[in-house]
Scaffold this active site. Structure first.
Site, PDB file in Angstrom:
ATOM      1  N   MET A 154      65.074 -77.818 -24.306  1.00 12.12           N
ATOM      2  CA  MET A 154      65.921 -78.957 -24.693  1.00 12.12           C
ATOM      3  C   MET A 154      65.118 -79.943 -25.543  1.00 12.12           C
ATOM      4  O   MET A 154      65.049 -81.138 -25.249  1.00 12.12           O
ATOM      5  CB  MET A 154      66.458 -79.619 -23.418  1.00 12.12           C
ATOM      6  CG  MET A 154      67.601 -80.564 -23.634  1.00 12.12           C
ATOM      7  SD  MET A 154      68.973 -79.772 -24.458  1.00 12.12           S
ATOM      8  CE  MET A 154      70.307 -80.623 -23.709  1.00 12.12           C
ATOM      9  N   GLY A 155      64.502 -79.427 -26.588  1.00  8.58           N
ATOM     10  CA  GLY A 155      63.776 -80.320 -27.503  1.00  8.58           C
ATOM     11  C   GLY A 155      64.721 -80.787 -28.589  1.00  8.58           C
ATOM     12  O   GLY A 155      65.919 -80.943 -28.362  1.00  8.58           O
ATOM     13  N   ARG A 156      64.139 -80.991 -29.794  1.00  7.04           N
ATOM     14  CA  ARG A 156      64.958 -81.506 -30.908  1.00  7.04           C
ATOM     15  C   ARG A 156      66.132 -80.585 -31.212  1.00  7.04           C
ATOM     16  O   ARG A 156      67.287 -81.010 -31.285  1.00  7.04           O
ATOM     17  CB  ARG A 156      64.085 -81.652 -32.156  1.00  7.04           C
ATOM     18  CG  ARG A 156      63.219 -82.895 -32.178  1.00  7.04           C
ATOM     19  CD  ARG A 156      62.410 -82.934 -33.454  1.00  7.04           C
ATOM     20  NE  ARG A 156      61.395 -81.904 -33.424  1.00  7.04           N
ATOM     21  CZ  ARG A 156      60.115 -82.115 -33.190  1.00  7.04           C
ATOM     22  NH1 ARG A 156      59.674 -83.332 -33.006  1.00  7.04           N
ATOM     23  NH2 ARG A 156      59.252 -81.129 -33.159  1.00  7.04           N
ATOM     24  N   ILE A 157      65.842 -79.283 -31.408  1.00  2.00           N
ATOM     25  CA  ILE A 157      66.919 -78.377 -31.837  1.00  2.00           C
ATOM     26  C   ILE A 157      67.867 -78.094 -30.672  1.00  2.00           C
ATOM     27  O   ILE A 157      69.093 -78.105 -30.833  1.00  2.00           O
ATOM     28  CB  ILE A 157      66.335 -77.085 -32.452  1.00  2.00           C
ATOM     29  CG1 ILE A 157      65.500 -77.440 -33.696  1.00  2.00           C
ATOM     30  CG2 ILE A 157      67.458 -76.106 -32.832  1.00  2.00           C
ATOM     31  CD1 ILE A 157      64.718 -76.297 -34.310  1.00  2.00           C
ATOM     32  N   THR A 235      67.289 -68.306 -32.134  1.00  2.00           N
ATOM     33  CA  THR A 235      66.922 -68.829 -33.464  1.00  2.00           C
ATOM     34  C   THR A 235      65.508 -69.413 -33.416  1.00  2.00           C
ATOM     35  O   THR A 235      65.129 -70.185 -34.289  1.00  2.00           O
ATOM     36  CB  THR A 235      67.900 -69.943 -33.924  1.00  2.00           C
ATOM     37  OG1 THR A 235      67.960 -70.934 -32.899  1.00  2.00           O
ATOM     38  CG2 THR A 235      69.290 -69.400 -34.189  1.00  2.00           C
ATOM     39  N   SER A 236      64.741 -69.046 -32.368  1.00  2.00           N
ATOM     40  CA  SER A 236      63.414 -69.667 -32.229  1.00  2.00           C
ATOM     41  C   SER A 236      62.324 -68.754 -32.810  1.00  2.00           C
ATOM     42  O   SER A 236      61.971 -68.879 -33.979  1.00  2.00           O
ATOM     43  CB  SER A 236      63.163 -70.037 -30.770  1.00  2.00           C
ATOM     44  OG  SER A 236      63.380 -68.913 -29.937  1.00  2.00           O
ATOM     45  N   ARG A 237      61.828 -67.815 -31.998  1.00  3.60           N
ATOM     46  CA  ARG A 237      60.868 -66.828 -32.492  1.00  3.60           C
ATOM     47  C   ARG A 237      61.189 -65.483 -31.836  1.00  3.60           C
ATOM     48  O   ARG A 237      61.510 -65.426 -30.635  1.00  3.60           O
ATOM     49  CB  ARG A 237      59.426 -67.223 -32.140  1.00  3.60           C
ATOM     50  CG  ARG A 237      58.859 -68.363 -32.987  1.00  3.60           C
ATOM     51  CD  ARG A 237      58.642 -67.971 -34.442  1.00  3.60           C
ATOM     52  NE  ARG A 237      58.016 -69.018 -35.236  1.00  3.60           N
ATOM     53  CZ  ARG A 237      58.677 -69.931 -35.955  1.00  3.60           C
ATOM     54  NH1 ARG A 237      59.997 -69.937 -35.991  1.00  3.60           N
ATOM     55  NH2 ARG A 237      58.016 -70.833 -36.659  1.00  3.60           N
ATOM     56  N   GLU A 266      58.947 -59.376 -37.855  1.00  6.77           N
ATOM     57  CA  GLU A 266      59.737 -59.790 -39.015  1.00  6.77           C
ATOM     58  C   GLU A 266      59.047 -59.307 -40.265  1.00  6.77           C
ATOM     59  O   GLU A 266      57.835 -59.489 -40.371  1.00  6.77           O
ATOM     60  CB  GLU A 266      59.875 -61.316 -39.057  1.00  6.77           C
ATOM     61  CG  GLU A 266      60.773 -61.817 -37.958  1.00  6.77           C
ATOM     62  CD  GLU A 266      61.082 -63.310 -38.051  1.00  6.77           C
ATOM     63  OE1 GLU A 266      60.732 -63.938 -39.063  1.00  6.77           O
ATOM     64  OE2 GLU A 266      61.677 -63.835 -37.096  1.00  6.77           O
ATOM     65  N   HIS A 285      66.000 -64.756 -40.546  1.00  4.51           N
ATOM     66  CA  HIS A 285      65.275 -66.012 -40.285  1.00  4.51           C
ATOM     67  C   HIS A 285      65.667 -67.097 -41.308  1.00  4.51           C
ATOM     68  O   HIS A 285      64.812 -67.602 -42.051  1.00  4.51           O
ATOM     69  CB  HIS A 285      63.758 -65.762 -40.300  1.00  4.51           C
ATOM     70  CG  HIS A 285      62.983 -66.803 -39.518  1.00  4.51           C
ATOM     71  ND1 HIS A 285      61.805 -66.534 -38.853  1.00  4.51           N
ATOM     72  CD2 HIS A 285      63.217 -68.124 -39.308  1.00  4.51           C
ATOM     73  CE1 HIS A 285      61.354 -67.638 -38.281  1.00  4.51           C
ATOM     74  NE2 HIS A 285      62.197 -68.621 -38.548  1.00  4.51           N
TER      75      HIS A 285
HETATM   76  C1  DGY Z   1      60.288 -73.167 -38.495  1.00  6.24           C
HETATM   77  O1  DGY Z   1      60.210 -74.140 -39.258  1.00  6.24           O
HETATM   78  O2  DGY Z   1      59.476 -72.963 -37.594  1.00  6.24           O
HETATM   79  C2  DGY Z   1      61.462 -72.243 -38.686  1.00  6.24           C
HETATM   80  O3  DGY Z   1      61.366 -71.100 -37.955  1.00  6.24           O
HETATM   81  C3  DGY Z   1      61.701 -71.941 -40.137  1.00  6.24           C
HETATM   82  O4  DGY Z   1      62.202 -73.079 -40.701  1.00  6.24           O
END
Ligand code: DGY
Length: 328
Positions: A154-157, A235-237, A266, A285
């Site tokens: 629960m950080g910024r994103i 959508t993280s890693r 990737e 990505h």
């Molecule tokens: C980041 O900035 O870490 C994203 O994965 C790509 O914008």
């Protein structure tokens, strides 16, 4: 004499102009990242390196760069950089937090909607000429409104995704190493342990950074406790999810679908079995890939680079102790 810098990929004009004004800079113009041997050759005399998340910046590379004062990553994540090694060598590292938060949250939500409502599959259906009539039972998906969303990190994103989800009337669980009471009040999100979040959520979205502790955070055991109707969004890693276990879970129907903007490795191989599944949407990505956001990221990375070259604290340092200990 201007300080020397190396930039590992072509940047938006605005960022490049800032760098050129201050440095004698060289840029790698290739479409793919510079090969490792090129990086080793280029870093020997530079004071600053501006790199992307596709460049592995490790201790041997730093040792080949005796003049290096600053590594500026054009990304918020910096798992491609050995920050400990940089700190030990007195090299300041910068990243680009904040500017990509909303754009990445938009993409996470777009993936959630695309997988829930089977949008890529429906597009393929039309393209294949399978749309013969309106049917009651074809391409049925999951409702988003009123569903339960589990946010891991629960950080910024993560919190920006929560804002979007509350507009859709979703019930929101979150799990984090830190309890975020400010968001509980503001967004009505409920803190829970990972197990309950996985067990009770209709959608699980991942927003943690990659570290030893989060590698394969979602593996076989975690997928097993998710609902058979659940959808996983990452959508993280890529390495945060055990991709083999995910393939098995999607194939066997243990979970319903997955939406991935990141993979391990990737790029994902075109032969990867995940790509053969209709219930897995894979993107290359592109979480932060809007024109405005990529320009902001690049200018922020340029600012970090220039400040580091001046021996000043960059606006967004990852290891500020490198410079604060010098000042102190
Ligand atoms: C980041 O900035 O870490 C994203 O994965 C790509 O914008």
């Amino acid at each position: 004499m201007k300080p020397k810098a190396y930039v590992t990929r072509i940047l938006p004009d605005k960022a490049w102009e800032m760098i050129e004004k201050f440095c004698e800079a060289e840029v790698w113009e290739g479409e793919l990242p510079p090969p490792r041997e090129v990086l080793f050759e280029k870093v020997t005399e530079i004071g600053g390196l501006l790199c992307l998340l596709t460049d592995e910046i490790d201790a041997p590379l730093m040792d080949a760069a005796p003049e290096l004062k600053v590594i500026s990553n054009c990304a918020v994540g910096y798992d491609n950089i050995d920050v400990k090694a940089a700190t030990e060598r007195g090299i300041i590292v910068g990243n680009t937090p904040g500017v990509l938060t909303e754009t990445t949250a938009d993409l996470a939500f777009a993936l959630l909607m695309a997988t829930a409502r089977r949008i890529p599959e429906a597009t393929r259906f039309v393209q294949a000429g399978k749309w013969k009539t309106w049917e009651l039972t074809v391409l049925l998906g999951q409702d988003i409104h009123g569903a339960t969303l589990g946010i891991v990190g629960m950080g910024r994103i993560g919190s920006a995704v929560a804002k979007r989800a509350s507009g859709f009337g979703m019930k929101i669980f979150y799990h984090d190493v830190l309890r975020r009471e400010e968001f509980e009040e503001e967004l009505g999100v409920v803190f829970t342990d990972l197990e309950r979040l996985l067990r009770e959520s209709d959608f699980v979205t991942l927003h943690v950074s990659l570290a030893k502790e989060t590698h394969h955070l979602i593996g076989r055991k975690e997928l097993e406790i998710m609902k058979p109707t659940a959808i996983l969004i990452n959508t993280s890693r890529g390495p945060i999810v055990d991709q083999e276990a995910l393939y098995d879970a999607l194939k066997s129907g243990q979970i319903t679908a997955a939406g991935l903007d990141v993979t391990d490795p990737e790029p994902i191989s075109p032969d990867d079995p995940l790509l053969s599944l209709d219930n897995c949407v894979v993107l290359p990505h592109i979480g932060s890939a809007s024109i405005a956001t990529r320009t902001k990221m690049a200018t922020m990375a340029a600012e970090n680079l220039i400040a580091g070259l001046k021996g000043e604290m960059p606006p967004n340092p990852v290891n500020p102790e490198v410079l604060s200990s010098r000042v102190g």
